[in-house]
Scaffold this motif. Sequence first.
Motif, PDB file in Angstrom:
ATOM      1  N   ARG A   1     -19.177 133.384  89.785  1.00 34.81           N
ATOM      2  CA  ARG A   1     -19.111 134.479  90.742  1.00 34.81           C
ATOM      3  C   ARG A   1     -20.200 135.451  90.351  1.00 34.81           C
ATOM      4  O   ARG A   1     -20.016 136.385  89.585  1.00 34.81           O
ATOM      5  N   SER A   2     -21.410 135.183  90.885  1.00 37.81           N
ATOM      6  CA  SER A   2     -22.603 135.832  90.368  1.00 37.81           C
ATOM      7  C   SER A   2     -22.562 137.347  90.488  1.00 37.81           C
ATOM      8  O   SER A   2     -22.970 138.061  89.579  1.00 37.81           O
ATOM      9  N   VAL A   3     -22.094 137.827  91.608  1.00 37.61           N
ATOM     10  CA  VAL A   3     -22.057 139.281  91.767  1.00 37.61           C
ATOM     11  C   VAL A   3     -21.092 139.896  90.772  1.00 37.61           C
ATOM     12  O   VAL A   3     -21.357 140.939  90.178  1.00 37.61           O
ATOM     13  N   ALA A   4     -19.962 139.227  90.549  1.00 38.31           N
ATOM     14  CA  ALA A   4     -19.002 139.744  89.574  1.00 38.31           C
ATOM     15  C   ALA A   4     -19.616 139.757  88.184  1.00 38.31           C
ATOM     16  O   ALA A   4     -19.430 140.691  87.408  1.00 38.31           O
ATOM     17  N   ALA A   5     -20.369 138.712  87.850  1.00 42.77           N
ATOM     18  CA  ALA A   5     -21.000 138.672  86.535  1.00 42.77           C
ATOM     19  C   ALA A   5     -22.018 139.792  86.386  1.00 42.77           C
ATOM     20  O   ALA A   5     -22.124 140.429  85.342  1.00 42.77           O
TER      21      ALA A   5
ATOM     22  N   LEU B   1     -29.454 143.432  91.111  1.00 43.22           N
ATOM     23  CA  LEU B   1     -28.093 143.959  91.169  1.00 43.22           C
ATOM     24  C   LEU B   1     -27.786 144.519  92.550  1.00 43.22           C
ATOM     25  O   LEU B   1     -26.717 144.282  93.110  1.00 43.22           O
ATOM     26  N   LEU B   2     -28.739 145.249  93.130  1.00 47.93           N
ATOM     27  CA  LEU B   2     -28.528 145.789  94.474  1.00 47.93           C
ATOM     28  C   LEU B   2     -28.391 144.674  95.498  1.00 47.93           C
ATOM     29  O   LEU B   2     -27.679 144.820  96.494  1.00 47.93           O
ATOM     30  N   ARG B   3     -29.063 143.559  95.256  1.00 43.03           N
ATOM     31  CA  ARG B   3     -28.964 142.433  96.186  1.00 43.03           C
ATOM     32  C   ARG B   3     -27.511 141.950  96.264  1.00 43.03           C
ATOM     33  O   ARG B   3     -26.962 141.734  97.340  1.00 43.03           O
ATOM     34  N   GLY B   4     -26.903 141.761  95.091  1.00 44.30           N
ATOM     35  CA  GLY B   4     -25.513 141.313  95.090  1.00 44.30           C
ATOM     36  C   GLY B   4     -24.565 142.343  95.653  1.00 44.30           C
ATOM     37  O   GLY B   4     -23.656 142.016  96.429  1.00 44.30           O
ATOM     38  N   LEU B   5     -24.767 143.609  95.294  1.00 45.25           N
ATOM     39  CA  LEU B   5     -23.882 144.659  95.786  1.00 45.25           C
ATOM     40  C   LEU B   5     -24.020 144.857  97.293  1.00 45.25           C
ATOM     41  O   LEU B   5     -23.045 145.168  97.977  1.00 45.25           O
TER      42      LEU B   5
ATOM     43  N   PRO C   1     -29.296 132.292  99.214  1.00 47.92           N
ATOM     44  CA  PRO C   1     -28.025 131.952  98.541  1.00 47.92           C
ATOM     45  C   PRO C   1     -26.918 132.959  98.818  1.00 47.92           C
ATOM     46  O   PRO C   1     -25.759 132.581  99.047  1.00 47.92           O
ATOM     47  N   TYR C   2     -27.266 134.245  98.801  1.00 41.47           N
ATOM     48  CA  TYR C   2     -26.252 135.268  99.081  1.00 41.47           C
ATOM     49  C   TYR C   2     -25.734 135.144 100.512  1.00 41.47           C
ATOM     50  O   TYR C   2     -24.532 135.283 100.763  1.00 41.47           O
TER      51      TYR C   2
END
Length: 509
Positions: free
Chosen positions: A22-26, A373-377, A404-405
């Motif tokens: 869970r990449s964003v969580a990581a 990080l902003l990409r995932g958030l 991917p996101y």
Amino acid sequence: MTSRKPDEQLARDSRLRLVSPRSVAAARKAVTDRRSRPAPRPPAGTPATADLANRARASLADAVRLTRWAERNLGAGDGGRPAPTGALPPSDVERAAGELGLTHGQIRVGWDRARLAGLVEVHGGHARPGWRLRAWDRDDTAVLRGWVALFDAWSLVHPAPADIAPAAVAEVVEAMPQLLSLLQLSDGPVTVPDLLDLLGQRVTELRDERCEIPYEAEPAAARTTTPGEPEAQAPASAPAPAPAPASVPDPDGQARPAPAGSAEARPAPVPLARLLRWALGGLAAVDAVTLGPARAALTPLGSWAVWVKLEQICVAAQSPAGNIEQSAAAMLHGCARLTPGPARAEYQAWLAARPVGHAVAELLQAARGEDALLRGLAFEALRVVGAPAEPEVRATVREPTLRPYALLWLAEHDGIDPDEAQDVLTAEESTWLWVDTAAAIADHGEAELLARHLDSAVRTTVPRLLDEVRAVGHPRTVQVLVALAAAHPDPALAKAVRRAAFQVHTGGA
């Protein structure tokens, strides 16, 4: 005793394999502040979550019955019918009415409510049951979110009078949150005249915010006019004639015609009393408000929903950065140290203060930047937006940086469990996402977390992992590998990672 080269030793002994975590969580763990404030408690007298969810189930019972009937009888579960617009064709309305014991009108209303509550999703012109229907009997949170989605769409459930200008309707819709706040904060019902007075004040404020006031003009004697040109306005200091009201509210909240007079030369004012009755009727239609003789009060569901929204705004307003007024990038930076629950509340408050299209575009622009990080958030915030963001997210699939996101977002939106959504990515896309997550941790986290990110890989040996990382072509590959080598306590592994970084930097194989 023979010695092995470091790579051979790692290949033989290491259990490291590439994962799709869970990449964003990581990435979030790299900057999470665990000392978040305790969850606020709802006002005294608010029913328990289970009770609220059962009330929401009762409110949407016909919509759920109809959705399940459509899944069994119309092939909706396979992406077949209904009609391209998402509305049930007349033949299906007739059939459903007969089998479910409902009127044609109840079937059409139930289908609309099912779509607005997320029980039915329309993709590519085809309707199918949404993920919320699957969880309806077991997940109270999913039920409440479905009802809140319906509550947010009250103006669509109960169409406005066709003979009133859309701009006037939009003003009232924009003003209703303030009236709902008054209802929520009041100890008991509020009279319709009081609500009408507040609505008039709020509409006036909205017009003032848009600068819909006369500009100061020079005296008429100081300029000449040509035929057909309007005369100059009086100076700002001159008292303006009071506008004649369109209607005067009776004590019961009804409107009666205003006295005739100078208003004949003026445009017809907005019939606020009539629009208030429409708005209260729409809120009553979704079981958010109960109506009595010339008064209105929130239902337990309505009171809870308004409290939640007020609390979300307070959370955002209390943040050090003032996130609700910030740009998307600044808001995401402000949410980076929050755990997922408070962060989601901030996303909701930030989104509520903006038109949906503008907010989605701003979030995607932030995701295109260099900060991983902003990409995932940004995509976490887009999950809060939900269906309205789908066209824009689907368009980003063509962008390698966001692909991917976007694929994970679309998979979850289509009802795939988040833990299984990673299966939609190819091996190359998973590797790219792993590197992007490592970049986020390298920029914002600590060495221990970066080493843990490498240790979380579970699909192949380290040499194979490094080969895949080198081949994926992520623009931050060298920096990520150098940071990984510096962070990992295993000298042999660190040496192999440094060698891979040097090969990428020099263009070697």
